[in-house]
Design a protein around this motif. Sequence first.
Motif, PDB file in Angstrom:
ATOM      1  N   SER A 189      47.666  32.507  40.024  1.00 56.39           N
ATOM      2  CA  SER A 189      47.658  32.733  38.569  1.00 56.39           C
ATOM      3  C   SER A 189      46.912  34.040  38.269  1.00 56.39           C
ATOM      4  CB  SER A 189      46.949  31.569  37.876  1.00 56.39           C
ATOM      5  OG  SER A 189      45.590  31.589  38.255  1.00 56.39           O
ATOM      6  N   PRO A 190      47.113  34.601  37.068  1.00 58.50           N
ATOM      7  CA  PRO A 190      46.335  35.786  36.675  1.00 58.50           C
ATOM      8  C   PRO A 190      44.833  35.522  36.790  1.00 58.50           C
ATOM      9  CG  PRO A 190      48.158  35.487  35.171  1.00 58.50           C
ATOM     10  CD  PRO A 190      48.158  34.283  36.062  1.00 58.50           C
ATOM     11  N   ARG A 191      44.395  34.290  36.478  1.00 58.09           N
ATOM     12  CA  ARG A 191      42.964  33.967  36.608  1.00 58.09           C
ATOM     13  C   ARG A 191      42.505  34.123  38.062  1.00 58.09           C
ATOM     14  NH1 ARG A 191      38.678  31.268  34.419  1.00 58.09           N
ATOM     15  NH2 ARG A 191      39.685  31.135  32.403  1.00 58.09           N
ATOM     16  N   TRP A 207      35.437  48.299  33.753  1.00 60.79           N
ATOM     17  CA  TRP A 207      36.502  47.693  34.570  1.00 60.79           C
ATOM     18  C   TRP A 207      36.320  46.172  34.628  1.00 60.79           C
ATOM     19  CZ3 TRP A 207      41.174  48.316  35.908  1.00 60.79           C
ATOM     20  CH2 TRP A 207      41.719  47.803  37.074  1.00 60.79           C
ATOM     21  N   LYS A 208      35.086  45.728  34.701  1.00 61.95           N
ATOM     22  CA  LYS A 208      34.799  44.297  34.781  1.00 61.95           C
ATOM     23  C   LYS A 208      35.300  43.598  33.496  1.00 61.95           C
ATOM     24  CE  LYS A 208      30.948  41.086  35.516  1.00 61.95           C
ATOM     25  NZ  LYS A 208      31.140  40.183  34.405  1.00 61.95           N
ATOM     26  N   GLU A 209      34.943  44.164  32.339  1.00 69.35           N
ATOM     27  CA  GLU A 209      35.376  43.559  31.063  1.00 69.35           C
ATOM     28  C   GLU A 209      36.891  43.482  30.990  1.00 69.35           C
ATOM     29  OE1 GLU A 209      33.651  45.968  27.941  1.00 69.35           O
ATOM     30  OE2 GLU A 209      31.842  46.031  29.187  1.00 69.35           O
ATOM     31  N   ARG A 210      37.531  44.535  31.453  1.00 66.32           N
ATOM     32  CA  ARG A 210      39.001  44.557  31.392  1.00 66.32           C
ATOM     33  C   ARG A 210      39.580  43.462  32.282  1.00 66.32           C
ATOM     34  NH1 ARG A 210      41.754  49.239  29.002  1.00 66.32           N
ATOM     35  NH2 ARG A 210      40.162  50.683  28.312  1.00 66.32           N
ATOM     36  N   LEU A 211      39.018  43.294  33.474  1.00 65.13           N
ATOM     37  CA  LEU A 211      39.530  42.279  34.397  1.00 65.13           C
ATOM     38  C   LEU A 211      39.334  40.875  33.851  1.00 65.13           C
ATOM     39  CD1 LEU A 211      38.342  43.747  37.820  1.00 65.13           C
ATOM     40  CD2 LEU A 211      40.702  43.577  37.032  1.00 65.13           C
ATOM     41  N   GLU A 212      38.223  40.655  33.151  1.00 70.58           N
ATOM     42  CA  GLU A 212      37.962  39.330  32.569  1.00 70.58           C
ATOM     43  C   GLU A 212      39.117  38.928  31.642  1.00 70.58           C
ATOM     44  OE1 GLU A 212      35.662  37.156  33.157  1.00 70.58           O
ATOM     45  OE2 GLU A 212      34.151  38.316  34.276  1.00 70.58           O
ATOM     46  N   LYS A 215      42.198  36.740  32.609  1.00 75.24           N
ATOM     47  CA  LYS A 215      42.100  35.288  32.758  1.00 75.24           C
ATOM     48  C   LYS A 215      42.772  34.537  31.609  1.00 75.24           C
ATOM     49  CE  LYS A 215      37.722  35.451  35.295  1.00 75.24           C
ATOM     50  NZ  LYS A 215      36.287  35.174  35.219  1.00 75.24           N
ATOM     51  N   THR A 216      43.067  35.245  30.514  1.00 70.82           N
ATOM     52  CA  THR A 216      43.660  34.563  29.352  1.00 70.82           C
ATOM     53  C   THR A 216      45.160  34.314  29.532  1.00 70.82           C
ATOM     54  OG1 THR A 216      44.043  36.687  28.304  1.00 70.82           O
ATOM     55  CG2 THR A 216      41.978  35.559  27.734  1.00 70.82           C
ATOM     56  N   TYR A 273      47.135  45.968  30.303  1.00 63.41           N
ATOM     57  CA  TYR A 273      47.621  46.664  29.106  1.00 63.41           C
ATOM     58  C   TYR A 273      47.917  45.645  27.990  1.00 63.41           C
ATOM     59  CZ  TYR A 273      51.202  48.659  26.045  1.00 63.41           C
ATOM     60  OH  TYR A 273      51.932  49.026  24.947  1.00 63.41           O
ATOM     61  N   LEU A 274      48.637  44.560  28.342  1.00 63.74           N
ATOM     62  CA  LEU A 274      48.980  43.549  27.329  1.00 63.74           C
ATOM     63  C   LEU A 274      47.728  42.960  26.679  1.00 63.74           C
ATOM     64  CD1 LEU A 274      51.918  41.392  28.785  1.00 63.74           C
ATOM     65  CD2 LEU A 274      52.012  43.263  27.135  1.00 63.74           C
ATOM     66  N   SER A 275      46.669  42.854  27.482  1.00 62.24           N
ATOM     67  CA  SER A 275      45.439  42.256  26.933  1.00 62.24           C
ATOM     68  C   SER A 275      44.788  43.159  25.889  1.00 62.24           C
ATOM     69  CB  SER A 275      44.457  41.946  28.065  1.00 62.24           C
ATOM     70  OG  SER A 275      43.897  43.157  28.542  1.00 62.24           O
ATOM     71  N   GLN A 276      45.199  44.408  25.834  1.00 61.22           N
ATOM     72  CA  GLN A 276      44.569  45.377  24.923  1.00 61.22           C
ATOM     73  C   GLN A 276      45.380  45.629  23.651  1.00 61.22           C
ATOM     74  OE1 GLN A 276      41.464  46.753  25.526  1.00 61.22           O
ATOM     75  NE2 GLN A 276      41.507  45.315  27.252  1.00 61.22           N
TER      76      GLN A 276
END
Length: 315
Positions: A189-191, A207-212, A215-216, A273-276
């Motif tokens: 999974s993405p998580r 980078w860490k914040e972006r990777l978190e 998980k959504t 990208y989608l998360s942003q």
Amino acid sequence: MTTYVPSYYHAFQCIAEKCRHNCCIGWEIDIDVQTYDFYQNISGKFGRKLRDNISDSEGVPHFVLTPEDRCPFLNERNLCDIILNLGEKGLCSICRDHPRFRNFFDSRTEEGLGLCCEEAVRLILTQSGKFTLIQQDMDMLDPFCPAEEEVFFRFRQKMIDIVQERSKPFSVRLSRLLRESGTNFPHKSPRQWAEIFLSLERLESEWKERLEALKTFAYFSFADITDQRLMIALEQLTVYFLFRHLADGRYDGRWQERIAFSVLSVFIIYYLYLSQIKQGETFQFSEFAEITRMYSVEIEYSDENTEILFDHLQQ
Ligand code: SF4
């Protein structure tokens, strides 16, 4: 030796002071022997400044970065004082080459532009035409090509052709790429991928914040992409990874891992990208480009990180 480059290669030009992520900040710059010797013979005040800012404390001569992690020759206008004083010929080979990379074969050398540079990202991801390699020195005859290299070039071209089959949806092209190369893509999974990427060595705290944010998402899919510009960017990105990373499969035999890595990289970049962006928003190229650059710096340019990912993608 014949050299092949992507058709966009010669359009690259460093944007210097306009660059937001200048390559003269945050990286230690090693100096090659030839340039080191050249610097020893530069006279006057600038020659002294050059020598005063070189250290070989770790065995390899390099510029001593400022407390702000800048190259000591990057001036306040973000221009290079070495170029201003000595011209391009004064640059050491790393600075002259960046962001170029090379893959060496018995029959040719291939050169490309790396995605760690924001101008290279812009150039590569906005190419509307399909990726093609061109021979730089047209007057040179192709030297003898060993059979195993012929096989490799044919195999890589077939993989690239599959990714560039524009009559097919992008998701279909990637499924075919995996199928025809006999590559298994692990069911994670993405998580789970986010946890793996978070365990890797990191450079920038952002980078860490972006990777978190990865998980959504419940799963990865390219099924509903309709925006043409996004589709082209994803295609160019996949082809870039194949062009750059498949060649070293000749040394470690990890062909399928390298293909899976290319697909995984595109998934991660796309979902970061989608998360942003907001749902339904039109393609935000600058956001996509910045995530691509960051991925390249954090992952692709770290042999240690790519090796760990290859292990997770082991066939
Ligand atoms: S990252 Fe690219 S555009 Fe920016 S200063 Fe370096 S070579 Fe130039």
